[in-house]
Design an enzyme around this catalytic site. Sequence first.
Site, PDB file in Angstrom:
ATOM      1  N   SER A 148       0.869  -1.187   0.000  1.00 28.14           N
ATOM      2  CA  SER A 148       0.000   0.000   0.000  1.00 28.14           C
ATOM      3  C   SER A 148       0.899   1.229   0.000  1.00 28.14           C
ATOM      4  O   SER A 148       2.079   1.138   0.375  1.00 28.14           O
ATOM      5  CB  SER A 148      -0.857   0.002   1.269  1.00 28.14           C
ATOM      6  N   TYR A 161      -2.017   0.197  10.730  1.00 33.64           N
ATOM      7  CA  TYR A 161      -2.009  -0.252   9.332  1.00 33.64           C
ATOM      8  C   TYR A 161      -0.712   0.146   8.628  1.00 33.64           C
ATOM      9  O   TYR A 161      -0.095  -0.679   7.948  1.00 33.64           O
ATOM     10  CB  TYR A 161      -3.223   0.323   8.605  1.00 33.64           C
TER      11      TYR A 161
HETATM   12  P1  NAP Z   1     -11.269  -6.362   0.643  1.00 35.32           P
HETATM   13  O1  NAP Z   1     -12.271  -6.220  -0.432  1.00 35.32           O
HETATM   14  O2  NAP Z   1     -11.720  -6.205   2.061  1.00 35.32           O
HETATM   15  O3  NAP Z   1     -10.521  -7.752   0.481  1.00 35.32           O
HETATM   16  C1  NAP Z   1      -9.721  -8.318   1.493  1.00 35.32           C
HETATM   17  C2  NAP Z   1      -9.516  -9.778   1.190  1.00 35.32           C
HETATM   18  O4  NAP Z   1      -8.642 -10.331   2.186  1.00 35.32           O
HETATM   19  C3  NAP Z   1     -10.829 -10.568   1.258  1.00 35.32           C
HETATM   20  O5  NAP Z   1     -10.863 -11.487   0.190  1.00 35.32           O
HETATM   21  C4  NAP Z   1     -10.734 -11.295   2.588  1.00 35.32           C
HETATM   22  O6  NAP Z   1     -11.398 -12.552   2.493  1.00 35.32           O
HETATM   23  C5  NAP Z   1      -9.230 -11.519   2.682  1.00 35.32           C
HETATM   24  N1  NAP Z   1      -8.825 -11.779   4.057  1.00 35.32           N
HETATM   25  C6  NAP Z   1      -8.952 -10.975   5.141  1.00 35.32           C
HETATM   26  N2  NAP Z   1      -8.519 -11.615   6.234  1.00 35.32           N
HETATM   27  C7  NAP Z   1      -8.133 -12.863   5.837  1.00 35.32           C
HETATM   28  C8  NAP Z   1      -7.633 -14.003   6.506  1.00 35.32           C
HETATM   29  N3  NAP Z   1      -7.434 -13.987   7.837  1.00 35.32           N
HETATM   30  N4  NAP Z   1      -7.349 -15.102   5.790  1.00 35.32           N
HETATM   31  C9  NAP Z   1      -7.538 -15.118   4.452  1.00 35.32           C
HETATM   32  N5  NAP Z   1      -8.024 -14.093   3.757  1.00 35.32           N
HETATM   33  C10 NAP Z   1      -8.322 -12.963   4.454  1.00 35.32           C
HETATM   34  O7  NAP Z   1     -10.090  -5.270   0.472  1.00 35.32           O
HETATM   35  P2  NAP Z   1      -9.062  -5.014  -0.725  1.00 35.32           P
HETATM   36  O8  NAP Z   1      -8.990  -3.542  -0.898  1.00 35.32           O
HETATM   37  O9  NAP Z   1      -9.349  -5.847  -1.898  1.00 35.32           O
HETATM   38  O10 NAP Z   1      -7.708  -5.452  -0.018  1.00 35.32           O
HETATM   39  C11 NAP Z   1      -6.787  -6.351  -0.601  1.00 35.32           C
HETATM   40  C12 NAP Z   1      -5.376  -5.953  -0.222  1.00 35.32           C
HETATM   41  O11 NAP Z   1      -5.091  -4.674  -0.769  1.00 35.32           O
HETATM   42  C13 NAP Z   1      -5.131  -5.835   1.276  1.00 35.32           C
HETATM   43  O12 NAP Z   1      -3.853  -6.369   1.590  1.00 35.32           O
HETATM   44  C14 NAP Z   1      -5.143  -4.327   1.515  1.00 35.32           C
HETATM   45  O13 NAP Z   1      -4.404  -3.966   2.648  1.00 35.32           O
HETATM   46  C15 NAP Z   1      -4.523  -3.850   0.225  1.00 35.32           C
HETATM   47  N6  NAP Z   1      -4.786  -2.460  -0.124  1.00 35.32           N
HETATM   48  C16 NAP Z   1      -6.052  -1.985  -0.265  1.00 35.32           C
HETATM   49  C17 NAP Z   1      -6.259  -0.645  -0.572  1.00 35.32           C
HETATM   50  C18 NAP Z   1      -7.630  -0.054  -0.733  1.00 35.32           C
HETATM   51  O14 NAP Z   1      -7.751   1.191  -0.718  1.00 35.32           O
HETATM   52  N7  NAP Z   1      -8.676  -0.827  -0.890  1.00 35.32           N
HETATM   53  C19 NAP Z   1      -5.153   0.198  -0.759  1.00 35.32           C
HETATM   54  C20 NAP Z   1      -3.888  -0.327  -0.610  1.00 35.32           C
HETATM   55  C21 NAP Z   1      -3.703  -1.648  -0.307  1.00 35.32           C
HETATM   56  P3  NAP Z   1     -12.251 -13.262   3.638  1.00 35.32           P
HETATM   57  O15 NAP Z   1     -12.846 -12.198   4.502  1.00 35.32           O
HETATM   58  O16 NAP Z   1     -13.271 -14.072   2.881  1.00 35.32           O
HETATM   59  O17 NAP Z   1     -11.274 -14.135   4.361  1.00 35.32           O
END
Ligand code: NAP
Length: 266
Positions: A148, A161
Amino acid sequence: MKASTASIVGGATTTKSPVAVVTGASSGIGAATAIELGRHGYQIVVGARRIDRLQRVAGEDGVALSLDVTNEQSVKEFVAEIAKRFGRVDLLVNNAGGALGMGPIAQASDDDWIGMWQTNVLGLMWVTRACLPLLRKAKHGHIVNISSVAGFETYAGGAGYTAAKHAVRAITRTLRLELNGEPIRITEVAPGLVETEFSIVRFHGDRKAAKAVYEGLKPLTAEDIADCVVWAVTRPPHVDIDEIVVRPVAQATTWKVARKPGRPKA
Ligand code: NAP
Protein backbone atom coordinates in the site's frame (compact mmCIF):
# COMPACT_ATOMS: atom_id res chain seq x y z
CA MET A 1 -14.57 -15.59 11.30
CA LYS A 2 -12.63 -18.87 11.20
CA ALA A 3 -12.36 -20.91 8.01
CA SER A 4 -13.07 -24.60 7.91
CA THR A 5 -9.78 -25.85 6.55
CA ALA A 6 -11.55 -28.91 5.20
CA SER A 7 -13.58 -26.96 2.63
CA ILE A 8 -12.32 -27.45 -0.89
CA VAL A 9 -14.24 -26.46 -3.99
CA GLY A 10 -13.27 -26.89 -7.64
CA GLY A 11 -11.68 -29.78 -9.34
CA ALA A 12 -9.65 -28.53 -12.27
CA THR A 13 -6.01 -29.59 -12.18
CA THR A 14 -3.84 -29.09 -15.19
CA THR A 15 -0.08 -29.13 -15.05
CA LYS A 16 0.33 -27.27 -18.34
CA SER A 17 -0.84 -23.75 -17.49
CA PRO A 18 1.13 -21.65 -15.01
CA VAL A 19 -0.31 -21.96 -11.51
CA ALA A 20 -1.26 -18.70 -9.79
CA VAL A 21 -2.15 -18.68 -6.10
CA VAL A 22 -4.04 -15.60 -4.88
CA THR A 23 -4.75 -15.10 -1.17
CA GLY A 24 -7.70 -13.00 -0.05
CA ALA A 25 -9.47 -13.57 -3.35
CA SER A 26 -13.07 -13.59 -2.10
CA SER A 27 -13.49 -9.86 -2.77
CA GLY A 28 -11.86 -6.67 -4.03
CA ILE A 29 -8.35 -6.67 -5.43
CA GLY A 30 -7.75 -10.39 -4.89
CA ALA A 31 -10.93 -11.42 -6.69
CA ALA A 32 -10.30 -9.07 -9.62
CA THR A 33 -6.68 -10.22 -9.89
CA ALA A 34 -7.57 -13.91 -9.88
CA ILE A 35 -10.23 -13.40 -12.56
CA GLU A 36 -7.83 -11.41 -14.75
CA LEU A 37 -5.04 -13.99 -14.31
CA GLY A 38 -7.51 -16.69 -15.34
CA ARG A 39 -8.26 -14.70 -18.49
CA HIS A 40 -4.52 -14.60 -19.20
CA GLY A 41 -4.16 -18.38 -19.14
CA TYR A 42 -3.24 -19.01 -15.53
CA GLN A 43 -4.64 -21.93 -13.59
CA ILE A 44 -5.94 -20.07 -10.56
CA VAL A 45 -6.01 -21.25 -6.97
CA VAL A 46 -7.85 -18.84 -4.70
CA GLY A 47 -7.89 -18.77 -0.91
CA ALA A 48 -9.87 -16.87 1.74
CA ARG A 49 -12.33 -17.57 4.57
CA ARG A 50 -15.60 -16.99 2.65
CA ILE A 51 -15.67 -20.15 0.54
CA ASP A 52 -19.01 -19.38 -1.19
CA ARG A 53 -17.61 -16.15 -2.60
CA LEU A 54 -14.35 -17.83 -3.51
CA GLN A 55 -16.23 -20.46 -5.46
CA ARG A 56 -17.82 -17.75 -7.61
CA VAL A 57 -14.38 -16.24 -8.31
CA ALA A 58 -12.80 -19.62 -9.12
CA GLY A 59 -15.61 -20.59 -11.50
CA GLU A 60 -15.46 -24.00 -13.11
CA ASP A 61 -11.81 -23.89 -14.08
CA GLY A 62 -10.26 -22.55 -10.88
CA VAL A 63 -9.70 -24.11 -7.49
CA ALA A 64 -11.14 -22.50 -4.36
CA LEU A 65 -9.53 -23.52 -1.08
CA SER A 66 -10.50 -22.35 2.36
CA LEU A 67 -7.72 -20.27 3.92
CA ASP A 68 -7.28 -18.25 7.08
CA VAL A 69 -3.84 -16.67 6.88
CA THR A 70 -3.89 -15.99 10.63
CA ASN A 71 -4.04 -19.72 11.34
CA GLU A 72 -0.80 -21.52 10.47
CA GLN A 73 -2.49 -24.90 10.32
CA SER A 74 -4.92 -23.51 7.73
CA VAL A 75 -1.97 -22.15 5.71
CA LYS A 76 -0.23 -25.53 5.84
CA GLU A 77 -3.34 -27.39 4.68
CA PHE A 78 -3.91 -24.84 1.89
CA VAL A 79 -0.38 -25.23 0.55
CA ALA A 80 -0.38 -29.03 1.01
CA GLU A 81 -3.47 -29.23 -1.19
CA ILE A 82 -1.79 -27.10 -3.88
CA ALA A 83 1.31 -29.32 -3.69
CA LYS A 84 -0.86 -32.41 -4.09
CA ARG A 85 -2.78 -31.03 -7.07
CA PHE A 86 -0.05 -29.16 -8.97
CA GLY A 87 3.36 -29.86 -7.44
CA ARG A 88 4.48 -26.29 -8.03
CA VAL A 89 3.48 -22.63 -7.86
CA ASP A 90 4.46 -20.27 -10.68
CA LEU A 91 2.95 -17.14 -9.16
CA LEU A 92 2.00 -16.26 -5.59
CA VAL A 93 -0.03 -13.10 -5.02
CA ASN A 94 0.03 -12.24 -1.31
CA ASN A 95 -3.06 -10.06 -1.19
CA ALA A 96 -4.99 -11.08 1.96
CA GLY A 97 -4.99 -8.20 4.38
CA GLY A 98 -6.54 -4.92 5.31
CA ALA A 99 -6.96 -2.28 7.99
CA LEU A 100 -8.88 -2.43 11.25
CA GLY A 101 -9.94 0.79 12.95
CA MET A 102 -8.57 4.29 12.68
CA GLY A 103 -7.65 5.86 15.96
CA PRO A 104 -4.65 7.58 17.52
CA ILE A 105 -1.94 5.53 19.19
CA ALA A 106 -3.05 6.96 22.55
CA GLN A 107 -6.30 4.99 22.18
CA ALA A 108 -4.97 2.07 20.13
CA SER A 109 -7.09 -1.08 20.18
CA ASP A 110 -4.96 -4.15 20.92
CA ASP A 111 -7.41 -6.37 19.04
CA ASP A 112 -7.25 -4.23 15.90
CA TRP A 113 -3.45 -4.03 15.97
CA ILE A 114 -3.07 -7.77 16.56
CA GLY A 115 -5.56 -8.47 13.76
CA MET A 116 -3.73 -6.24 11.29
CA TRP A 117 -0.32 -7.65 12.13
CA GLN A 118 -1.54 -11.23 12.02
CA THR A 119 -3.18 -10.82 8.62
CA ASN A 120 -0.87 -8.46 6.75
CA VAL A 121 2.48 -9.52 8.21
CA LEU A 122 2.56 -12.88 9.95
CA GLY A 123 0.04 -14.38 7.50
CA LEU A 124 2.05 -13.16 4.51
CA MET A 125 5.21 -14.69 5.99
CA TRP A 126 3.47 -18.04 6.68
CA VAL A 127 2.05 -18.26 3.15
CA THR A 128 5.36 -17.23 1.56
CA ARG A 129 7.42 -19.65 3.67
CA ALA A 130 5.08 -22.52 2.90
CA CYS A 131 4.93 -21.73 -0.84
CA LEU A 132 8.67 -21.20 -1.40
CA PRO A 133 9.47 -24.89 -1.99
CA LEU A 134 6.71 -24.96 -4.63
CA LEU A 135 7.87 -21.68 -6.22
CA ARG A 136 11.34 -23.26 -6.46
CA LYS A 137 9.84 -26.12 -8.47
CA ALA A 138 8.60 -23.69 -11.16
CA LYS A 139 10.83 -22.78 -14.08
CA HIS A 140 10.25 -19.10 -13.27
CA GLY A 141 8.66 -18.21 -9.94
CA HIS A 142 7.09 -14.87 -9.08
CA ILE A 143 5.87 -13.40 -5.79
CA VAL A 144 3.66 -10.31 -5.86
CA ASN A 145 3.00 -8.64 -2.53
CA ILE A 146 0.08 -6.24 -2.36
CA SER A 147 1.30 -3.58 0.04
CA SER A 148 0.00 0.00 0.00
CA VAL A 149 1.09 3.61 -0.15
CA ALA A 150 0.70 3.13 3.63
CA GLY A 151 3.90 1.07 3.29
CA PHE A 152 5.97 4.23 2.89
CA GLU A 153 3.73 7.06 4.10
CA THR A 154 2.10 7.68 7.47
CA TYR A 155 -1.08 9.44 8.53
CA ALA A 156 -2.64 10.32 11.86
CA GLY A 157 -4.85 7.48 13.06
CA GLY A 158 -3.25 5.00 10.69
CA ALA A 159 -0.26 3.70 12.67
CA GLY A 160 -1.45 0.11 13.08
CA TYR A 161 -2.01 -0.25 9.33
CA THR A 162 0.94 1.83 8.11
CA ALA A 163 3.30 -0.04 10.45
CA ALA A 164 2.02 -3.38 9.13
CA LYS A 165 2.37 -2.29 5.48
CA HIS A 166 5.83 -0.84 6.17
CA ALA A 167 6.64 -4.36 7.39
CA VAL A 168 5.30 -5.86 4.14
CA ARG A 169 7.62 -3.54 2.24
CA ALA A 170 10.58 -4.59 4.41
CA ILE A 171 9.76 -8.28 3.89
CA THR A 172 9.47 -7.77 0.13
CA ARG A 173 12.83 -6.04 -0.12
CA THR A 174 14.46 -8.66 2.10
CA LEU A 175 13.05 -11.48 -0.02
CA ARG A 176 14.64 -9.91 -3.10
CA LEU A 177 18.03 -10.12 -1.35
CA GLU A 178 17.51 -13.63 -0.03
CA LEU A 179 16.29 -15.05 -3.36
CA ASN A 180 18.91 -13.28 -5.43
CA GLY A 181 20.44 -15.81 -7.83
CA GLU A 182 17.25 -17.86 -8.06
CA PRO A 183 14.77 -17.49 -10.93
CA ILE A 184 12.10 -15.96 -8.69
CA ARG A 185 10.87 -12.43 -9.28
CA ILE A 186 9.56 -10.24 -6.47
CA THR A 187 7.12 -7.41 -7.12
CA GLU A 188 5.45 -5.01 -4.71
CA VAL A 189 2.22 -3.36 -5.82
CA ALA A 190 1.40 -0.37 -3.61
CA PRO A 191 -2.07 1.08 -4.24
CA GLY A 192 -3.60 4.28 -2.93
CA LEU A 193 -7.38 4.59 -2.51
CA VAL A 194 -9.20 1.64 -4.09
CA GLU A 195 -12.94 1.27 -3.55
CA THR A 196 -13.48 -2.29 -2.31
CA GLU A 197 -14.75 -3.76 0.97
CA PHE A 198 -11.54 -2.43 2.56
CA SER A 199 -13.14 0.55 4.35
CA ILE A 200 -16.23 -1.42 5.41
CA VAL A 201 -13.87 -3.85 7.16
CA ARG A 202 -11.74 -1.01 8.55
CA PHE A 203 -14.77 0.73 10.10
CA HIS A 204 -16.15 -2.56 11.43
CA GLY A 205 -19.21 -2.57 9.15
CA ASP A 206 -20.04 1.17 9.34
CA ARG A 207 -20.99 1.68 5.69
CA LYS A 208 -21.54 5.43 6.06
CA ALA A 209 -17.99 5.95 7.35
CA ALA A 210 -16.69 3.66 4.61
CA LYS A 211 -18.52 5.57 1.86
CA ALA A 212 -17.13 8.91 3.07
CA VAL A 213 -13.58 7.71 2.30
CA TYR A 214 -14.32 7.80 -1.44
CA GLU A 215 -16.60 10.83 -1.58
CA GLY A 216 -15.79 13.68 -3.93
CA LEU A 217 -13.16 11.82 -5.95
CA LYS A 218 -12.84 8.98 -8.41
CA PRO A 219 -11.08 6.16 -6.55
CA LEU A 220 -9.21 3.31 -8.20
CA THR A 221 -11.09 0.08 -8.82
CA ALA A 222 -9.99 -3.45 -7.96
CA GLU A 223 -9.66 -4.03 -11.71
CA ASP A 224 -7.11 -1.18 -11.96
CA ILE A 225 -4.89 -3.04 -9.50
CA ALA A 226 -5.46 -6.39 -11.21
CA ASP A 227 -4.28 -4.71 -14.40
CA CYS A 228 -1.01 -3.68 -12.68
CA VAL A 229 -0.42 -7.20 -11.34
CA VAL A 230 -1.09 -8.82 -14.71
CA TRP A 231 1.21 -6.35 -16.47
CA ALA A 232 4.05 -7.06 -13.99
CA VAL A 233 3.74 -10.84 -14.23
CA THR A 234 3.48 -10.96 -18.02
CA ARG A 235 6.84 -9.20 -18.62
CA PRO A 236 9.62 -11.48 -19.95
CA PRO A 237 11.05 -13.71 -17.18
CA HIS A 238 14.35 -11.80 -16.94
CA VAL A 239 12.48 -8.53 -16.22
CA ASP A 240 11.69 -7.91 -12.56
CA ILE A 241 9.23 -5.10 -11.91
CA ASP A 242 10.33 -4.21 -8.38
CA GLU A 243 7.44 -1.98 -7.42
CA ILE A 244 4.38 -0.26 -8.77
CA VAL A 245 2.86 2.67 -6.89
CA VAL A 246 -0.61 3.49 -8.19
CA ARG A 247 -3.07 6.09 -6.91
CA PRO A 248 -6.14 7.99 -8.03
CA VAL A 249 -5.16 11.27 -9.71
CA ALA A 250 -6.88 13.12 -6.86
CA GLN A 251 -4.65 11.54 -4.21
CA ALA A 252 -1.24 13.20 -3.78
CA THR A 253 -0.46 11.43 -0.50
CA THR A 254 -2.47 9.30 1.92
CA TRP A 255 -3.63 12.49 3.64
CA LYS A 256 -3.77 15.04 0.78
CA VAL A 257 -6.76 14.21 -1.36
CA ALA A 258 -8.56 16.70 -3.64
CA ARG A 259 -12.30 16.29 -3.13
CA LYS A 260 -15.12 18.11 -4.85
CA PRO A 261 -17.75 18.76 -2.18
CA GLY A 262 -21.25 17.61 -3.08
CA ARG A 263 -19.99 15.58 -6.01
CA PRO A 264 -19.50 12.00 -4.93
CA LYS A 265 -17.06 10.07 -7.12
CA ALA A 266 -16.20 13.15 -9.22
P1 NAP B 1 -11.27 -6.36 0.64
O1 NAP B 1 -12.27 -6.22 -0.43
O2 NAP B 1 -11.72 -6.20 2.06
O3 NAP B 1 -10.52 -7.75 0.48
C1 NAP B 1 -9.72 -8.32 1.49
C2 NAP B 1 -9.52 -9.78 1.19
O4 NAP B 1 -8.64 -10.33 2.19
C3 NAP B 1 -10.83 -10.57 1.26
O5 NAP B 1 -10.86 -11.49 0.19
C4 NAP B 1 -10.73 -11.30 2.59
O6 NAP B 1 -11.40 -12.55 2.49
C5 NAP B 1 -9.23 -11.52 2.68
N1 NAP B 1 -8.82 -11.78 4.06
C6 NAP B 1 -8.95 -10.97 5.14
N2 NAP B 1 -8.52 -11.61 6.23
C7 NAP B 1 -8.13 -12.86 5.84
C8 NAP B 1 -7.63 -14.00 6.51
N3 NAP B 1 -7.43 -13.99 7.84
N4 NAP B 1 -7.35 -15.10 5.79
C9 NAP B 1 -7.54 -15.12 4.45
N5 NAP B 1 -8.02 -14.09 3.76
C10 NAP B 1 -8.32 -12.96 4.45
O7 NAP B 1 -10.09 -5.27 0.47
P2 NAP B 1 -9.06 -5.01 -0.73
O8 NAP B 1 -8.99 -3.54 -0.90
O9 NAP B 1 -9.35 -5.85 -1.90
O10 NAP B 1 -7.71 -5.45 -0.02
C11 NAP B 1 -6.79 -6.35 -0.60
C12 NAP B 1 -5.38 -5.95 -0.22
O11 NAP B 1 -5.09 -4.67 -0.77
C13 NAP B 1 -5.13 -5.84 1.28
O12 NAP B 1 -3.85 -6.37 1.59
C14 NAP B 1 -5.14 -4.33 1.52
O13 NAP B 1 -4.40 -3.97 2.65
C15 NAP B 1 -4.52 -3.85 0.23
N6 NAP B 1 -4.79 -2.46 -0.12
C16 NAP B 1 -6.05 -1.98 -0.27
C17 NAP B 1 -6.26 -0.65 -0.57
C18 NAP B 1 -7.63 -0.05 -0.73
O14 NAP B 1 -7.75 1.19 -0.72
N7 NAP B 1 -8.68 -0.83 -0.89
C19 NAP B 1 -5.15 0.20 -0.76
C20 NAP B 1 -3.89 -0.33 -0.61
C21 NAP B 1 -3.70 -1.65 -0.31
P3 NAP B 1 -12.25 -13.26 3.64
O15 NAP B 1 -12.85 -12.20 4.50
O16 NAP B 1 -13.27 -14.07 2.88
O17 NAP B 1 -11.27 -14.13 4.36
